[in-house]
Write an enzyme that holds these catalytic residues in place. Sequence first.
Site, PDB file in Angstrom:
ATOM      1  CG  ASN A  88       1.978  14.822  -4.211  1.00 61.79           C
ATOM      2  OD1 ASN A  88       1.049  14.717  -5.160  1.00 61.79           O
ATOM      3  ND2 ASN A  88       3.277  15.205  -4.252  1.00 61.79           N
ATOM      4  CD  GLU A 115       4.500  18.539  -1.423  1.00 58.81           C
ATOM      5  OE1 GLU A 115       5.191  17.724  -2.261  1.00 58.81           O
ATOM      6  OE2 GLU A 115       4.661  19.715  -1.233  1.00 58.81           O
ATOM      7  CB  CYS A 134       3.457   9.109  -1.088  1.00 60.38           C
ATOM      8  SG  CYS A 134       5.177   9.484  -0.420  1.00 60.38           S
ATOM      9  CD  GLU A 168       3.724   6.333  -4.274  1.00 59.27           C
ATOM     10  OE1 GLU A 168       3.296   7.474  -4.309  1.00 59.27           O
ATOM     11  OE2 GLU A 168       4.928   6.183  -4.640  1.00 59.27           O
ATOM     12  CB  CYS A 219       9.532   7.444  -1.043  1.00 66.50           C
ATOM     13  SG  CYS A 219       8.339   6.974   0.106  1.00 66.50           S
ATOM     14  CB  CYS A 241       5.502   4.324  -1.042  1.00 65.16           C
ATOM     15  SG  CYS A 241       4.750   5.919  -0.785  1.00 65.16           S
TER      16      CYS A 241
HETATM   17 ZN   LIG Z   1       6.013   7.513  -0.840  1.00 69.94          ZN
END
Ligand SMILES: [Zn+2]
Length: 131
Positions: free
Chosen positions: A41, A43, A52, A54, A87, A90
């Site tokens: 990830n 940010e 993210c 993934e 999330c 994703c």
């Molecule tokens: Zn995500």
Amino acid sequence: MKDKVLDLAFEAMGNAYAPYSNYHVGSCVLCKDGTTFLGANVENASYGATNCGERSAIFAAYSHGYRKKDIEMIAIVSDGNTLAAPCGVCRQVLNELLDKDTPIILSNKKEYKETTISELLPMSFSGEDLQ
Ligand SMILES: [Zn+2]
């Protein structure tokens, strides 16, 4: 092979840039030819610009020309107290870029779960709905 993919995902987690959440995620996509792609990830102070782990990993695989038929599995790991369930964004991305039964391995070193995007995102919206 799952152990190797998990090890690589935890290694990638070390590259996470997470100064705001302090929640570190790593991911590893294993392709059927043995090639692996790592993601973490990343940010941003403008939170919506965050990517993210993934998505970083699967976008790397696609950026190198791999497609869903080429992907064997993906591992998503975190240093959180619970499993790093993807999330919503994703899940939508994985729904499009993975086969429905591709193994998705989640781990935080304390827990382990193997799932699929079909299980994570039932009754999904996809390109088929636009036909
Ligand atoms: Zn995500």
